[in-house]
Design a protein around this motif. Structure first.
Motif, PDB file in Angstrom:
ATOM      1  N   GLY A 191     -29.618 246.452  87.746  1.00 25.82           N
ATOM      2  CA  GLY A 191     -30.037 247.156  86.498  1.00 25.82           C
ATOM      3  C   GLY A 191     -31.879 246.776  85.996  1.00 25.82           C
ATOM      4  N   LYS A 192     -32.030 248.573  85.497  1.00 22.63           N
ATOM      5  CA  LYS A 192     -33.428 248.521  85.204  1.00 22.63           C
ATOM      6  C   LYS A 192     -33.962 248.950  83.916  1.00 22.63           C
ATOM      7  N   LEU A 193     -32.888 250.050  83.252  1.00 19.15           N
ATOM      8  CA  LEU A 193     -32.693 250.737  81.930  1.00 19.15           C
ATOM      9  C   LEU A 193     -33.076 249.254  80.853  1.00 19.15           C
ATOM     10  N   THR A 194     -33.498 250.147  79.904  1.00 23.21           N
ATOM     11  CA  THR A 194     -33.275 249.115  78.510  1.00 23.21           C
ATOM     12  C   THR A 194     -32.207 249.857  78.961  1.00 23.21           C
ATOM     13  N   PRO A 195     -31.959 248.160  78.428  1.00 23.84           N
ATOM     14  CA  PRO A 195     -29.799 247.585  77.296  1.00 23.84           C
ATOM     15  C   PRO A 195     -29.765 248.832  76.217  1.00 23.84           C
ATOM     16  N   ALA A 196     -29.220 249.451  75.863  1.00 22.72           N
ATOM     17  CA  ALA A 196     -28.220 250.671  74.665  1.00 22.72           C
ATOM     18  C   ALA A 196     -28.922 249.533  73.674  1.00 22.72           C
ATOM     19  N   SER A 197     -28.286 248.347  73.824  1.00 20.27           N
ATOM     20  CA  SER A 197     -28.885 247.701  72.375  1.00 20.27           C
ATOM     21  C   SER A 197     -29.750 246.483  72.377  1.00 20.27           C
ATOM     22  N   GLU A 198     -30.075 245.607  71.873  1.00 22.60           N
ATOM     23  CA  GLU A 198     -30.961 244.119  71.562  1.00 22.60           C
ATOM     24  C   GLU A 198     -29.779 243.295  71.619  1.00 22.60           C
ATOM     25  N   GLN A 199     -28.311 243.502  71.081  1.00 23.39           N
ATOM     26  CA  GLN A 199     -27.214 242.968  70.719  1.00 23.39           C
ATOM     27  C   GLN A 199     -26.436 242.768  71.736  1.00 23.39           C
ATOM     28  N   LEU A 200     -26.863 243.644  73.340  1.00 15.97           N
ATOM     29  CA  LEU A 200     -25.558 243.519  74.413  1.00 15.97           C
ATOM     30  C   LEU A 200     -26.475 241.880  74.964  1.00 15.97           C
ATOM     31  N   ARG A 201     -24.997 241.181  75.899  1.00 14.86           N
ATOM     32  CA  ARG A 201     -24.890 240.197  76.047  1.00 14.86           C
ATOM     33  C   ARG A 201     -24.628 240.291  77.688  1.00 14.86           C
ATOM     34  N   SER A 202     -25.002 240.400  79.116  1.00 15.91           N
ATOM     35  CA  SER A 202     -24.162 240.189  80.152  1.00 15.91           C
ATOM     36  C   SER A 202     -22.818 239.718  80.595  1.00 15.91           C
ATOM     37  N   GLU A 203     -22.350 240.474  81.296  1.00 12.97           N
ATOM     38  CA  GLU A 203     -20.604 239.844  81.082  1.00 12.97           C
ATOM     39  C   GLU A 203     -20.591 238.361  81.547  1.00 12.97           C
ATOM     40  N   PRO A 204     -21.403 237.358  82.314  1.00 13.22           N
ATOM     41  CA  PRO A 204     -21.801 236.081  82.635  1.00 13.22           C
ATOM     42  C   PRO A 204     -21.617 235.247  82.104  1.00 13.22           C
ATOM     43  N   ALA A 205     -23.795 236.068  80.434  1.00 14.00           N
ATOM     44  CA  ALA A 205     -23.315 234.973  79.700  1.00 14.00           C
ATOM     45  C   ALA A 205     -22.029 234.639  78.118  1.00 14.00           C
ATOM     46  N   ILE A 206     -21.707 235.742  78.836  1.00 13.05           N
ATOM     47  CA  ILE A 206     -20.143 235.903  77.484  1.00 13.05           C
ATOM     48  C   ILE A 206     -19.501 234.853  77.969  1.00 13.05           C
ATOM     49  N   VAL A 207     -18.964 235.103  79.134  1.00 12.13           N
ATOM     50  CA  VAL A 207     -17.894 234.367  79.602  1.00 12.13           C
ATOM     51  C   VAL A 207     -18.537 232.543  79.357  1.00 12.13           C
ATOM     52  N   ALA A 208     -20.060 232.209  79.532  1.00 12.60           N
ATOM     53  CA  ALA A 208     -20.199 231.295  79.067  1.00 12.60           C
ATOM     54  C   ALA A 208     -19.870 230.656  77.797  1.00 12.60           C
ATOM     55  N   GLY A 209     -20.295 232.191  77.071  1.00  7.90           N
ATOM     56  CA  GLY A 209     -20.482 231.252  75.437  1.00  7.90           C
ATOM     57  C   GLY A 209     -18.808 231.340  74.773  1.00  7.90           C
TER      58      GLY A 209
ATOM     59  N   ALA B 179     -17.050 236.932  87.795  1.00  5.46           N
ATOM     60  CA  ALA B 179     -15.589 236.867  88.259  1.00  5.46           C
ATOM     61  C   ALA B 179     -15.531 235.356  88.211  1.00  5.46           C
ATOM     62  N   PHE B 180     -16.909 234.987  89.352  1.00  4.33           N
ATOM     63  CA  PHE B 180     -16.425 233.907  89.606  1.00  4.33           C
ATOM     64  C   PHE B 180     -16.205 232.680  88.181  1.00  4.33           C
ATOM     65  N   LEU B 181     -17.286 232.790  87.163  1.00  9.44           N
ATOM     66  CA  LEU B 181     -17.379 232.009  86.194  1.00  9.44           C
ATOM     67  C   LEU B 181     -15.648 232.368  84.930  1.00  9.44           C
ATOM     68  N   TYR B 182     -15.630 233.421  85.180  1.00  3.96           N
ATOM     69  CA  TYR B 182     -14.220 233.871  84.484  1.00  3.96           C
ATOM     70  C   TYR B 182     -13.120 233.554  84.566  1.00  3.96           C
ATOM     71  N   GLN B 183     -13.016 233.675  86.181  1.00  3.66           N
ATOM     72  CA  GLN B 183     -11.700 232.367  86.760  1.00  3.66           C
ATOM     73  C   GLN B 183     -12.041 230.702  86.788  1.00  3.66           C
ATOM     74  N   LEU B 184     -12.887 229.659  86.509  1.00  5.56           N
ATOM     75  CA  LEU B 184     -13.385 228.645  86.289  1.00  5.56           C
ATOM     76  C   LEU B 184     -13.317 228.534  85.571  1.00  5.56           C
ATOM     77  N   PHE B 185     -13.212 229.862  83.559  1.00  3.75           N
ATOM     78  CA  PHE B 185     -13.067 228.710  82.738  1.00  3.75           C
ATOM     79  C   PHE B 185     -11.374 228.753  82.024  1.00  3.75           C
ATOM     80  N   ALA B 186     -11.332 229.922  83.117  1.00  8.01           N
ATOM     81  CA  ALA B 186      -9.409 230.140  82.701  1.00  8.01           C
ATOM     82  C   ALA B 186      -8.858 229.128  83.173  1.00  8.01           C
ATOM     83  N   ARG B 187      -9.643 228.018  84.485  1.00 11.05           N
ATOM     84  CA  ARG B 187      -8.707 227.173  85.205  1.00 11.05           C
ATOM     85  C   ARG B 187      -9.259 226.027  84.733  1.00 11.05           C
ATOM     86  N   GLU B 188     -10.450 225.728  84.413  1.00 10.96           N
ATOM     87  CA  GLU B 188     -10.499 224.263  83.581  1.00 10.96           C
ATOM     88  C   GLU B 188     -10.319 224.895  82.265  1.00 10.96           C
ATOM     89  N   TYR B 189      -9.519 225.532  81.744  1.00 11.15           N
ATOM     90  CA  TYR B 189      -8.259 225.413  80.779  1.00 11.15           C
ATOM     91  C   TYR B 189      -7.193 225.546  80.819  1.00 11.15           C
TER      92      TYR B 189
END
Length: 758
Positions: free
Chosen positions: A538-556, A164-174
């Motif tokens: 979290g400890k489980l193996t991700p549902a797919s190798e293609q998944l990214r974290s929410e912070p990583a998606i926001v940064a991307g 959430a912090f990265l998300y608001q930072l992205f939108a406000r810099e935008y």
């Protein structure tokens, strides 16, 4: 009384909340979704110091004294996320979006976890796989071509503090403060009303306070379904003989009797504990009148006997008492009784119990906030507590019951359309760019801008935006007018299928899954309803190798959109400690953030009212004046008008539907029902099981819901209930609390008539 006809899917459920029924439902959820070996290990990590925070409700964690820290609905939330079911790109190759739209909301999410980033192919009416970087690049290109005030950034309450912090930072810099978020649709009245009354938009109690209170007043919530871990706390209070007074239009099983699955004696004997000592079925929308009646009775008791109000506290800590007291004096008992549906004697009895209590907690939910006067309702609860000094002492305070597990944390770290000048100044100081100052859109105004064609893009960090909002006829169509929609989520939902000119679906890691970045495994943090901030891993193996974290998606997205950004996005994604360092520099209350979240249980954010410090403009708590009981009485007493309350079923969390049952209310395998008082049925010449049409009587467009089965239920006369989100078709988009923008899901004036639909 004549025997009721049999209605398919409607039958009594006689068990208590919790108990063996909850264990059977948990076992069924595991059977349907997860591997039998993996499930127990995963569930035992919920809400543990080295585990993950439950993606369900925001009730805080106890000290870890018991074997497990989850409930039936928490187990459903986890198994729903950690399911073995997958929705790979091959699924979409043979399935059109048009065909998917014909499926129910339950069927869509039950398909399983999304595995790859997807883009909508308009020519084929389906989604196809797309490379992450190609998707980011195209989205960045579109966003750079749009004025920032035409783009909305929606946030679900399940997002972590870091995301959430990265998300608001992205939108406000935008360049925008357009932050519609889920709190706009639930507890925004709390976020707006409490700062005006006590200086902070959060609750003031801790779990320890429930162990020291003399009285609990529960208003407008159903904890067995919407914040079920609270039931353990209420169960303990009830067994200590603490009176629990409930105000709620419907009889809810969890507020009547509960069997704690961790109490071996209750389980072995099929016993249960009575929760509510007194249960008042207030009319939908009648909470304000009931509160004013209680407080009017308190003033009369104090005038007659003295010693009822805490005059020393009022003089030292508050302002506005005289105007508030004058309103109580001028409001008649006839108006109060008509507006709330309760007798004067009942409200005077509550006042007597409150006057006898040295420490009182008032808990409330969306039955208080989701009204066109939700902010005023919240402030009346604060008034009640101020009268007897029930702030800043053990066992006392106000307890708003948040839904999502981090909806409160999102607001703390900056998800708001109305940021304070001090917060914006700190962003500029820390990151070196000047954020916009103009207020942005909240959830309803964002959708209204989409309806009007003034908003061109929507980025959703989780959630089911269009479905959660009112007036689906307008909201669904508006999604198709957009140039761009981007959805980050774990599973498919209906909002994803309301495609724009270009639509992207990004699959993200869930709470249960291992998040590994360049520096190694990462933890995120969340803030619960009682302002405790703690880590989640979290400890489980991700549902797919293609998944990214929410912070990583926001940064991307940010890197692709802002080529000259001043924010070190990739450095922060490599190590989430650096995100928390940035939060610490920007948001007050996060001192020594990284060190403190590594302690079991985390830490509590500052809450000045617990020290009787009031961060209002005057430095004092403020009594408010409601000014509308007479108006309420006129509206609620209109001929043949009923008040519609939208409800969640027990197999549901917000818009997520785990199954089609609502066992505590005796509804199985269906959701097309309208709960009605038997007297209201008879007054309209209707019987239990008849098909009815429902029509709003608010000004403007007439909204209808047809061929719904009316069932007799223990609900306040004058009120009716139907399931959310299906009944959102009856809630006008502009029927909101003007102070907070919260939709009035809980008291929509409607007419109910025998169905004439073909």
């Amino acid at each position: 009384m004549a025997k009721r006809r049999d209605v398919p899917g409607i039958r009594p459920y006689d068990g208590p909340a919790g108990g063996w029924g909850a264990l059977r439902a948990t076992a069924q959820a595991i059977h349907d979704q997860m591997d039998a070996v993996k499930a127990p290990i995963t569930l035992l990590r919920i809400n543990q110091p080295d585990g993950f925070d439950c993606p369900g409700c925001a009730w805080p964690d106890k000290e870890h004294r018991s074997t497990f820290q989850f409930c039936e609905n928490g187990a459903k939330a986890v198994t729903w996320e950690a399911t073995n079911k997958r929705v790979p790109p091959a699924f979409f190759a043979g399935t059109t979006v048009s065909a998917l739209l014909a499926r129910s909301d339950y069927e869509l999410e039950d398909l399983g976890r999304l595995t790859h980033p997807l883009v909508y192919d308009r020519d084929r009416d389906t989604f196809r796989a797309v490379a992450w970087e190609d998707a980011f690049s195209r989205i960045g290109e579109i966003l750079r071509g749009l004025p920032p005030d035409q783009v909305n950034f929606y946030t679900s309450g399940r997002a972590s503090n870091e995301a959430a912090f990265l998300y608001q930072l992205f939108a406000r810099e935008y360049g925008t403060n357009n932050f519609p978020d889920c709190s706009n649709m639930c507890h925004e009245a709390t976020s707006v009303g409490l700062p005006r009354s006590i200086g902070i938009g959060k609750g003031t109690v801790s779990l320890d306070d429930f162990e020291h209170c003399d009285l609990i007043i529960s208003i407008g919530h159903n904890p067995g379904t919407n914040h079920p871990r609270m039931m353990g706390t209420l169960h303990e209070a009830a067994r200590r003989n603490v009176p629990i007074i409930v105000f709620n239009p419907l009889r809810e099983r969890a507020l009547e009797r509960f069997a704690d699955p961790q109490n071996w004696l209750e389980m072995a004997t099929y016993g249960s504990t009575r929760i509510a000592s007194t249960y008042y079925q207030v009319d939908g929308g009648g909470d304000a009148a009931a509160l004013i009646g209680i407080m009017k009775a308190l003033l009369a008791m104090d005038a007659e006997h003295g010693g009822v109000l805490d005059h020393d506290f009022i003089a030292a800590n508050t302002e506005g008492f005289e105007a508030f007291a004058a309103e109580l004096e001028s409001t008649t008992w006839a108006e109060i009784e008509k507006a709330c549906g309760l007798a004067r004697a009942d409200l005077e009895q509550v006042a007597a119990l409150y006057a006898a209590s040295n420490a009182t907690i008032v808990t409330y939910g969306m039955g208080v906030t989701q009204h066109n006067k939700g902010t005023a309702n919240v402030r009346l609860i604060a008034n009640l507590l101020l009268l007897r000094g029930n702030f800043g002492k053990p066992g006392a305070g106000i307890c708003p019951l948040r839904g999502h597990s981090n909806v409160q944390g999102n607001r703390t770290v900056g998800i708001t359309e109305c940021p304070s000048p001090a917060f914006l100044a700190r962003i500029e100081q820390v990151f070196g760019f000047k954020p916009p100052e103009a207020p942005g859109y909240h959830a309803v105004s964002a959708m209204q801008a989409m309806v009007d064609g003034q908003a061109k893009a929507l980025i959703c960090l989780g959630g089911n935006f269009a479905v959660a909002l009112p007036d689906h006829e307008q909201s669904f169509a508006a999604m198709g007018k957009l140039d761009l929609s981007v959805h980050v989520g774990t599973k498919l939902n209906r909002s994803h299928l309301l495609v724009a000119k270009e639509t992207y679906l990004f699959p993200c890691l869930g709470r249960t899954e291992l998040d590994v970045q360049a520096s190694g495994p990462q933890a995120v943090t969340v803030e619960d309803s009682m302002s405790m901030v703690h880590a989640s891993s979290g400890k489980l193996t991700p549902a797919s190798e293609q998944l990214r974290s929410e912070p990583a998606i926001v940064a991307g997205l940010a890197v692709a959109t802002l080529p000259d950004s001043k924010v070190p996005w990739l450095e922060m994604i490599a190590d989430y400690d650096k995100i928390r360092d940035a939060i610490e520099k920007t948001v007050p209350g996060f001192d020594n953030y990284n060190a403190r979240i590594r302690q079991p249980g985390g830490f509590r954010m500052p809450l000045p009212p617990t020290e009787r410090r009031w961060t209002t403009p005057s430095g004092k708590a403020v009594f408010s004046v409601y000014g509308g009981v007479g108006e309420d009485a006129g509206v609620f007493g209109a001929d043949k008008v009923l008040r519609l309350i939208t409800l969640r079923s027990h197999d549901q969390y917000n818009t997520t539907i785990y199954a089609m049952d609502d066992r505590y209310r005796g509804v199985f395998g269906r959701r097309d029902v309208l709960f009605m008082n038997e007297a209201d049925l008879a007054a309209r010449g209707l019987e239990h099981g008849d098909l009815v049409d429902i029509e709003t009587v608010t000004p403007g467009r007439k909204l209808r819901m047809e061929k719904v089965t009316a069932i007799a239920y223990s609900i306040a006369r004058g009120s009716v209930g139907a399931y959310y989100p299906e009944a959102n078709v009856l809630v006008p988009l502009d029927y909101i609390d003007k102070d907070s923008g919260t939709p009035s899901y809980k008291s929509v004036p409607v007419h109910v008539m025998r169905s004439t639909a073909p």
